[in-house]
Design an enzyme around this catalytic site. Sequence first.
Site, PDB file in Angstrom:
ATOM      1  N   GLY A 172       0.816  -1.207   0.000  1.00 15.28           N
ATOM      2  CA  GLY A 172       0.000   0.000   0.000  1.00 15.28           C
ATOM      3  C   GLY A 172       0.851   1.259   0.000  1.00 15.28           C
ATOM      4  O   GLY A 172       0.382   2.341   0.366  1.00 15.28           O
ATOM      5  N   THR A 173       2.104   1.110  -0.408  1.00 14.51           N
ATOM      6  CA  THR A 173       3.071   2.210  -0.384  1.00 14.51           C
ATOM      7  C   THR A 173       2.598   3.410  -1.202  1.00 14.51           C
ATOM      8  O   THR A 173       2.680   4.556  -0.743  1.00 14.51           O
ATOM      9  CB  THR A 173       4.435   1.735  -0.933  1.00 14.51           C
ATOM     10  N   TRP A 212      -0.371   4.439  -2.128  1.00  9.05           N
ATOM     11  CA  TRP A 212      -1.497   5.142  -1.504  1.00  9.05           C
ATOM     12  C   TRP A 212      -1.034   5.945  -0.295  1.00  9.05           C
ATOM     13  O   TRP A 212      -1.402   7.115  -0.122  1.00  9.05           O
ATOM     14  CB  TRP A 212      -2.553   4.113  -1.086  1.00  9.05           C
ATOM     15  N   HIS A 230      11.948   1.381   2.397  1.00  9.62           N
ATOM     16  CA  HIS A 230      11.574  -0.020   2.586  1.00  9.62           C
ATOM     17  C   HIS A 230      12.507  -0.697   3.591  1.00  9.62           C
ATOM     18  O   HIS A 230      12.370  -1.893   3.864  1.00  9.62           O
ATOM     19  CB  HIS A 230      11.664  -0.789   1.261  1.00  9.62           C
ATOM     20  N   ARG A 266       0.314  -4.945   5.358  1.00 11.53           N
ATOM     21  CA  ARG A 266      -0.843  -5.523   4.675  1.00 11.53           C
ATOM     22  C   ARG A 266      -0.878  -7.017   4.944  1.00 11.53           C
ATOM     23  O   ARG A 266       0.165  -7.637   5.209  1.00 11.53           O
ATOM     24  CB  ARG A 266      -0.693  -5.258   3.163  1.00 11.53           C
ATOM     25  N   LYS A 320      -5.335  -3.491  -8.520  1.00 14.77           N
ATOM     26  CA  LYS A 320      -6.715  -3.638  -8.052  1.00 14.77           C
ATOM     27  C   LYS A 320      -6.985  -2.877  -6.755  1.00 14.77           C
ATOM     28  O   LYS A 320      -8.059  -2.333  -6.563  1.00 14.77           O
ATOM     29  CB  LYS A 320      -7.059  -5.124  -7.826  1.00 14.77           C
ATOM     30  N   GLY A 321      -6.004  -2.891  -5.859  1.00 14.88           N
ATOM     31  CA  GLY A 321      -6.171  -2.206  -4.590  1.00 14.88           C
ATOM     32  C   GLY A 321      -7.249  -2.808  -3.706  1.00 14.88           C
ATOM     33  O   GLY A 321      -7.847  -2.132  -2.881  1.00 14.88           O
TER      34      GLY A 321
END
Length: 326
Positions: free
Chosen positions: A70-71, A73, A134, A156, A289-290
């Site tokens: 989710g980086t 976003w 990261h 996540r 897709k998220g």
Amino acid sequence: MALASGKQANEENELMLTLPKEIGLYGGPYLHLFQDFWCPSFYFQGVINFQKHFLAKDNDVFVASFPKSGTTWLKALTFVIVNHQRFSSFENHPLLSSNPHELVSAPEFILSHDLHDQLLSLSNMTEPRLFSTHIPFSSLPKTITESNCKIIYICRNPFDTFVSAWEFSTKIKSVFSHALTFEEAFEKYCNGISGFGPWWSHMLGYWNESITRPDKVLFLKYEDLKEDTVFHVKRMVEFLGSSVAREEEGTTVIENMINLCSFEKMKNLEVNKSGYMHNVAEKKNFFRKGKVGDWINYFSPSMIEKFSKIIEEKLSGSGLSFKVHS
């Protein structure tokens, strides 16, 4: 200076050659086991330069994550909060014309070349400076961990993280020489062999720090952010001490921020539909897709059973857990 830099680079190349190595999830490049995490070879020099030369400022903000968690976003949301006073208009915001990865850079990447020039440009950045990383918490430069700068970490569900990494790898396989099958990549992931992994120690490093120092590290789950975005963006705003929290129209502003950074909005922007990041990955591949729980379409029952046990075992006793919908 150039001679000294060249000598240092040679020493670090020699060090890298002595480290255990494995083919990464993407079929390349090699990962090297350095300071208990698997460092991709093309980041190695940058990680060492980051650790040795980066000078944190107390008002710096870092977005930290394990890859494919989710980086993109989180970068967008944090950028819009941190720069609220600079870019208060949502009609001509930088996020409408630049990819979040172009707006929020990772020092371990940019410090891998032109060190002197890059350090100069970092020191001259508009404050508060916003970066991403990261790198596991235990390997961050001491100037970050010992300063008052803030870290927002996102993790996540490891099932979805693996699927996202796998799908991303299929888009960039042409760049690398060793194409892995889904099953081969899964085995590596189960063993923690992926860039900046093991995934469990990466999560737990930031998780434990967020418990010990909640004013230093804000720990978010992608699934929670999806489920109640307003609540968790408000947490981010308060954690960062943003002026948005004090504004009369604060809730409306937060909703506007969320809309600007929404998956569909970003995915459909022209700037994110074409072009490449670092000549390797197409920008459109950062917006797949998220969704939460898409992994169920990829795993066999035996894989689900095996991976569920690994997650339970690795996170046991930590207080960190994920819902497994099967």
